[in-house]
Motif scaffolding. Structure first.
Motif, PDB file in Angstrom:
ATOM      1  N   PRO A 159      59.337  69.224  81.876  1.00 28.79           N
ATOM      2  CA  PRO A 159      58.484  70.222  81.220  1.00 28.79           C
ATOM      3  C   PRO A 159      59.096  71.613  81.329  1.00 28.79           C
ATOM      4  N   VAL A 160      58.972  72.387  80.274  1.00 29.42           N
ATOM      5  CA  VAL A 160      59.496  73.755  80.273  1.00 29.42           C
ATOM      6  C   VAL A 160      58.332  74.726  80.121  1.00 29.42           C
ATOM      7  N   PRO A 161      58.485  75.956  80.602  1.00 33.64           N
ATOM      8  CA  PRO A 161      57.415  76.946  80.444  1.00 33.64           C
ATOM      9  C   PRO A 161      57.077  77.169  78.974  1.00 33.64           C
ATOM     10  N   GLY A 162      55.806  77.432  78.715  1.00 34.70           N
ATOM     11  CA  GLY A 162      55.354  77.703  77.350  1.00 34.70           C
ATOM     12  C   GLY A 162      53.996  78.379  77.393  1.00 34.70           C
ATOM     13  N   GLY A 163      53.550  78.852  76.251  1.00 38.84           N
ATOM     14  CA  GLY A 163      52.237  79.492  76.208  1.00 38.84           C
ATOM     15  C   GLY A 163      52.258  80.877  76.808  1.00 38.84           C
ATOM     16  N   THR A 164      51.291  81.143  77.692  1.00 39.89           N
ATOM     17  CA  THR A 164      51.077  82.488  78.221  1.00 39.89           C
ATOM     18  C   THR A 164      51.802  82.704  79.538  1.00 39.89           C
ATOM     19  N   TYR A 165      52.467  83.833  79.643  1.00 40.81           N
ATOM     20  CA  TYR A 165      53.164  84.199  80.881  1.00 40.81           C
ATOM     21  C   TYR A 165      52.170  84.488  81.994  1.00 40.81           C
ATOM     22  N   SER A 166      52.517  84.061  83.221  1.00 41.27           N
ATOM     23  CA  SER A 166      51.654  84.314  84.378  1.00 41.27           C
ATOM     24  C   SER A 166      52.266  85.337  85.334  1.00 41.27           C
ATOM     25  N   HIS A 167      53.421  85.001  85.939  1.00 34.87           N
ATOM     26  CA  HIS A 167      53.962  85.919  86.936  1.00 34.87           C
ATOM     27  C   HIS A 167      55.438  85.637  87.229  1.00 34.87           C
ATOM     28  N   LEU A 168      56.049  86.583  87.936  1.00 38.31           N
ATOM     29  CA  LEU A 168      57.418  86.466  88.423  1.00 38.31           C
ATOM     30  C   LEU A 168      57.386  85.801  89.798  1.00 38.31           C
ATOM     31  N   SER A 169      58.193  84.759  89.970  1.00 38.99           N
ATOM     32  CA  SER A 169      58.181  84.042  91.246  1.00 38.99           C
ATOM     33  C   SER A 169      59.290  84.495  92.194  1.00 38.99           C
ATOM     34  N   TYR A 170      60.470  84.845  91.653  1.00 42.54           N
ATOM     35  CA  TYR A 170      61.546  85.333  92.520  1.00 42.54           C
ATOM     36  C   TYR A 170      62.576  86.057  91.671  1.00 42.54           C
ATOM     37  N   ILE A 171      63.480  86.774  92.341  1.00 38.60           N
ATOM     38  CA  ILE A 171      64.633  87.394  91.688  1.00 38.60           C
ATOM     39  C   ILE A 171      65.833  87.243  92.607  1.00 38.60           C
ATOM     40  N   LYS A 172      66.981  86.948  92.002  1.00 41.22           N
ATOM     41  CA  LYS A 172      68.223  86.750  92.753  1.00 41.22           C
ATOM     42  C   LYS A 172      69.334  87.516  92.037  1.00 41.22           C
ATOM     43  N   ILE A 173      70.005  88.405  92.763  1.00 42.89           N
ATOM     44  CA  ILE A 173      71.079  89.221  92.206  1.00 42.89           C
ATOM     45  C   ILE A 173      72.404  88.737  92.782  1.00 42.89           C
TER      46      ILE A 173
END
Length: 267
Positions: free
Chosen positions: A224-238
């Protein structure tokens, strides 16, 4: 991490001039490349202090034919230098990895902003996004990626990766500084997962698994891939290689007024 807290219009995740700038991050370097893989705070204009031996700073590219390398176009401020020839082995990540398992940032802002310096080397960053149904995906922006791709790994519980190309201003455009502020509208990224669902790249299972430098095309598993309405940011990696000044989230448009300390100045 922040899901159950009141979230103001602007949340700063990282500022290189704070007293504890990496308090919300974990960091990793490639121990097999002690001279080339490291994370170090320095003054952007002078590139001082130098990292501890055996680490050696890479050269800074000239912006154009009239610019001398290592001179000008820098900030007279402390910034974070992230360097390595192996991108996937050298990075900072928020929330930090913990023995108890990964936490979720839970930040619901629509815009993500990063202030970075182009070091003339390959660079990449990841963000984890979640939709309202809890479906998770990774958006990877890379200077070496040529076109959008959706990577779905056969590894159980692996998240689909939307890999997008990223470019800095060309030297021919005579930029005023080597620094850029990158702004991403996070809800606008969700539809690209389903749009590219038929054009997938996966790990090859031959040593390149989870290697962001060696994608190959394989049959597509049912993930399954994300779709529909955005909820939130879970992490960030630089990842390496870049210099980083600030990371923040907001509900404001990129051209909106922000606190003065968020602006690029002192170049």
């Amino acid at each position: 991490m922040f899901a159950n807290t009141v979230q103001p219009n602007i949340v700063s995740l990282f500022s290189s001039t704070n007293s504890e700038p990496l308090s919300l991050f974990s960091q990793q370097t490639d121990e097999s490349l002690a001279a080339d893989s490291f994370i170090h705070f320095l003054n952007d204009a002078s590139s001082l202090p130098s990292p501890s031996p055996p680490a050696v700073l890479c050269s800074i590219p000239a912006l154009d034919d009239h610019d001398e390398p290592n001179i000008g176009y820098g900030l007279h401020q402390t910034v974070l230098h992230i360097q390595s020839p192996t991108l996937r082995m050298t990075f900072i990540r928020s929330p930090p990895h913990t023995d108890a398992g990964d936490r979720d940032l839970g930040l619901k802002h629509k815009w993500l902003h990063l202030q970075v310096r182009n070091m003339g080397r390959e660079w990449s960053f990841d963000i984890g996004i979640v939709d309202k149904l809890g479906r998770r995906g990774v958006v990877r922006c890379s200077t070496f990626q040529k076109e959008p791709k959706l990577a779905i790994s056969p590894v159980p519980n692996a998240q689909p990766v939307l890999h997008l190309p990223l470019s800095f201003p060309q030297s021919s455009s005579r930029p005023l500084t080597a620094w850029s502020t990158i702004a991403l509208n996070l809800p606008s990224l969700i539809p690209h997962f389903s749009t590219l669902a038929g054009m997938n790249q996966l790990d090859d299972g031959e040593g390149n698994r989870h290697d962001i430098n060696h994608p190959v095309t394989l049959p597509v598993p049912n993930v399954p891939v994300p779709g529909g309405t955005y909820s939130h940011l879970s992490y960030i990696k630089i990842y390496a290689t870049c210099r980083l000044r600030r990371i923040w989230l907001s509900d404001l448009l990129p051209d909106s007024q922000v606190p003065w300390e968020f602006e690029l100045y002192g170049a």
